[in-house]
Design an enzyme around this catalytic site. Structure first.
Site, PDB file in Angstrom:
ATOM      1  CG  ASP A 165     -31.336  99.139 -39.514  1.00  0.00           C
ATOM      2  OD1 ASP A 165     -32.553  98.968 -39.678  1.00  0.00           O
ATOM      3  OD2 ASP A 165     -30.862  99.683 -38.506  1.00  0.00           O
ATOM      4  CG  ASP A 189     -32.167 104.269 -40.364  1.00  0.00           C
ATOM      5  OD1 ASP A 189     -33.349 104.527 -40.588  1.00  0.00           O
ATOM      6  OD2 ASP A 189     -31.625 103.191 -40.627  1.00  0.00           O
TER       7      ASP A 189
END
Length: 818
Positions: A558, A290
């Site tokens: 996440d 990410d």
């Protein structure tokens, strides 16, 4: 009491101690000790059983420490809950919830206690853990019949179930064992099994080796009896051969090495949820990461923006200049928002999404008091597909407004003039800013008005300085880094360039991925390092494309929708701070600080553990083969044994295991992060290492027999000659330990500046050898005699010759076999 389910009672020391005697080899040695005593050798039998007892106690203690270590790691991953207390939003440990707490729930959250639903927006939960129903259940605060079965109580949320979509608020009605989950037995967190595929492979290898050695021992026993040797002496010698040949301490040392690695990773904020991940992370070839919070600070702040009246800028201290009247924009930023700002001694602290916190801070600076007195009537929560959030708010005078915020592509087309606004959004994104659009519409009852754009805000989340260094480090280690983000392509490109990715200029968006075939994606994925405007579903395709090239892939995530991708990756990595419970459950590793630098540290630690495991295996097999070969040659040819069965038992169960354990604590090699990763399917023992093990065993045979024969030729007694051979075995194992630390040609700290634990183990072995050589009580037990300076000099010469041959062997091996 705390909101926890009762955990099973930990295994007590006596239970762990009894478990140490389930090993087949240990049982064989117990029988051997009993038979030895029956044959009239009580001292030998006592030594065998005493050494076995010491080994069992050491194993019991180490197993207890390993279980405590894994329990401590689980505590780091204890669920947390977001609650409203005293009217303020707070994040607390799940164990601290009490009946009456008001819990806020979002997609991916694990319900921390039994809750009575107060409000819900498109809320559905997965309740299979309680009801067995695999389809998510829609929830509604409306009451149901008192006799409704568990699965039909839409107004209740049950501990242990998971939010699949929507948001909600619920009052805690039961905690801990009083919950429905607690009443039916629940899911109690068990100790993480201390095993890995490598350990299981080595267990099977040790079992096969044990059977082979026992067969060889039986044949040698039969051969000796055929030649007319005494059964008593021959049996003791064969017992020593079996003990010497079987590396019974290897699985325990390997498990300890993995537990040590897990603790070291936790100190670097990388929490291991499954021990096999320690092996896998060291072999990772591609890291798909990410952007927000991992490569960047996740400390968003509005840096610039534009309104219909013109552009504005925000200084580092928060002062806003330009843009005309910012009141409507600030009002939308404050009201279309689920976060809260809490003032503290260190400044405002965000409770909730950092991006929404940045909007609150901007609204506070741009138009103090914006949004005060307005109340929220309805909410359409943010969704990864729609990429926007909408609220209906009401002023104290009764005015109704619809407010929306989200990605420019999702918000701007709602209002006239979208094309011009999109150009201004691209200009902001080209500066590396995260761009959000805000709009409003009058909403009188029954007649919603048209949308009008209030403005654009550009938020900056700069790269972490340590993440930039970590990206360079993992790239130097031969690992490709690919950034996958939901941000605008231009924003992603700017951050990728600042973070130091290899090819930041080429960007593929989610829309482009959707139009590509699997073959086209397989070709493109190797040449592209930045993927923007992606949905969680795209991660699955990227993993499959990379794994199709035979690459080992680590994937970060996440969100609840990231769970399948985390499962599919070779190493799934969840974010500890902003990660959902679903992502953590699906992951192998959790980054407690959401920092890419912690991931780089985990790769380094994984390589350290993998290197140390290889060192332990090679060291143990080579020394065991050397000891066994020395005894086997003597028995087959009817020669005098250079060491007795009791002495070889001492060497194998005390000296070898102690030195092997030291390797588990070895620091990483200097070149650990400068060499490419090992292929995932590479064998533990390469041709070069097998060659090395064979050479070491032959050197053991030649030097031990040579010293023994030369001592007898000089007129030394048999006990003195055997003591010289015994100390030669110990010295060669110590030197082999120091040599094996440089297995890959990059010593951790050099043999002289070894890790303190290595020198500690060596010191313990030398002290034990000194005691067995010169202490009269131990001389009587082990049949040893004191050595003089001349004998010690000969040991030094033999050790120097051993190291010289090994150094030459390594040079040849690196030249010929790599």
């Amino acid at each position: 009491g705390p909101n926890r389910l009762p955990e099973p009672a930990p295994r007590g020391p006596w239970v762990r101690l009894a478990g140490q005697f389930r090993n087949v080899l240990v049982q064989v040695l117990i029988v051997a000790g009993v038979v030895t005593a029956a044959l009239g050798h009580p001292v030998d039998a006592a030594v065998i059983l005493a050494v076995l007892a010491i080994n069992a106690v050491v194993g019991m203690v180490q197993e207890g420490r390993a279980e405590q270590a894994m329990a401590g790691l689980r505590n780091l991953l204890a669920p947390r809950a977001t609650v409203l207390r005293d009217g303020r939003r707070r994040t607390v440990a799940g164990a601290d919830l009490v009946p009456g707490d008001l819990v806020l729930l979002e997609p991916g959250d694990l319900v921390p206690a039994d809750l009575r639903l107060v409000s819900a927006q498109a809320l559905s939960l997965q309740e299979a853990v309680l009801t067995g129903e695999s389809v998510p259940v829609d929830k509604d605060p409306a009451p149901v019949a008192a006799a409704a079965p568990l699965g039909d109580r839409q107004g209740m949320l049950w501990s242990g179930t998971r939010v699949m979509q929507g948001t909600g608020r619920g009052l805690v009605t039961a905690t801990g064992s009083a919950t429905e989950l607690g009443r039916i037995g629940g899911l109690v967190a068990a100790v993480e099994p201390l095993t890995t595929p490598l350990v299981r492979r080595m267990d099977r290898f040790a079992a096969l080796l044990a059977r082979a050695i026992l067969l060889v021992s039986a044949l040698i026993l039969a051969w000796g009896l055929y030649r007319g040797q005494s059964f008593d002496d021959l049996f003791l010698a064969v017992v020593g051969l079996a003990v010497a040949a079987i590396p019974e301490g290897l699985p325990a040392v390997m498990t300890i090495a993995l537990a040590v690695g897990a603790q070291a990773m936790a100190r670097r904020h990388a929490i291991v949820r499954r021990l096999p991940a320690i092996e896998a992370v060291g072999a990772v070839q591609v890291i798909c990461t990410d952007k927000t919070g991992t490569l960047t600070l996740n400390d968003m702040a509005v840096a610039a923006g534009t309104t219909p009246a013109g552009d504005f800028g925000v200084a580092p201290d928060g002062a806003v200049a330009g843009g005309g009247d910012l009141g409507p924009l600030a009002r939308a930023a404050a009201l279309c928002n689920d976060a809260e700002l809490h003032d503290g001694p260190d400044g405002p602290r965000v409770e909730g999404d950092p991006l929404e916190g940045a909007l609150l801070a901007f609204a506070r600076q741009a138009a103090p008091g914006a949004g005060q007195g307005w109340t929220r009537r309805a909410t359409v929560p943010f969704d990864s597909r729609s990429r926007r959030m909408e609220v209906l708010v009401q002023s104290p005078e009764g005015r109704l407004l619809r407010l929306v915020k989200g990605a420019p592509e999702a918000v701007l087309p709602l209002a006239p003039g979208a094309a011009a606004w999109l150009d201004r959004a691209r200009a902001l994104a080209a500066r590396g800013l995260r761009v959000l659009a805000l709009a409003e519409a009058e909403a009188p009852e029954g007649a919603p008005g048209p949308w009008r754009v209030l403005g654009l805000v550009g938020l900056m989340d700069p790269p972490r300085s340590e993440a930039v260094a970590a990206v360079a480090q993992v790239r130097a280690a031969g690992i490709a880094v690919k950034m996958i983000t939901g941000d605008h392509a231009l924003t992603a490109q700017a951050i990728a360039a600042a973070a130091g990715l290899a090819r930041p200029d080429r960007v593929l968006t989610g829309a482009e991925l959707d139009t590509m075939s699997d073959d086209d994606l397989a070709r493109a994925v190797l040449d592209t390092d930045v993927f923007a405007r992606t949905a969680p579903e795209h991660k699955m395709r990227l993993i499959a494309a990379l794994q199709g090239h035979g690459l080992s892939v680590a994937m970060t995530g996440d969100g609840v929708n990231d769970a399948p991708a985390l499962k599919a990756a070779d190493v799934g990595i969840a974010m500890g701070r902003r990660g959902s419970e679903a992502a953590k459950d699906a992951s192998d590793l959790v980054l407690a600080d959401d920092n890419f630098a912690s991931l780089a540290a985990a790769v380094r630690e994984g390589r350290r553990v993998a290197d140390n495991l290889r060192k332990v295996i090679v060291f143990t097999l080579a020394t065991s083969m050397g000891e066994a070969l020395t005894l086997a040659v003597a028995l087959v040819f009817g020669l005098s044994l250079p060491v007795t069965a009791v002495q070889i038992l001492w060497i194998n169960l005390v000296t070898e295991v102690t030195l092997g354990l030291a390797l588990a604590f070895d620091p990483p090699g200097r070149g650990a992060m400068t060499r490419p990763p090992r292929p995932p399917g590479a064998p533990v023992l390469t041709r070069g290492l097998v060659w090395h093990a064979g050479l070491v065993s032959l050197l053991f045979l030649a030097l031990v027999f040579g010293l023994y024969a030369e001592a007898l030729a000089r007129g030394l007694t048999v006990p003195a000659a055997r003591t010289l051979a015994l100390n030669a075995l110990a010295l060669l194992e110590i030197l082999h330990l120091l040599f094996i630390r440089n297995l890959n040609g990059d010593p951790p700290d050099g043999p002289i500046r070894a890790a303190p634990v290595v020198w500690g183990m060596i010191g313990a072995v030398l002290a034990a050898q000194a005691a067995i050589t010169w202490a009269p009580p131990l001389q009587a037990v082990f049949g040893t005699a004191a050595l003089g300076w001349v004998d010690l000099g000969r040991l030094a010469v033999a050790g120097a010759a051993f190291l010289a041959v090994l150094a030459a062997e390594r040079a040849v091996r690196h030249r010929l076999l790599g």
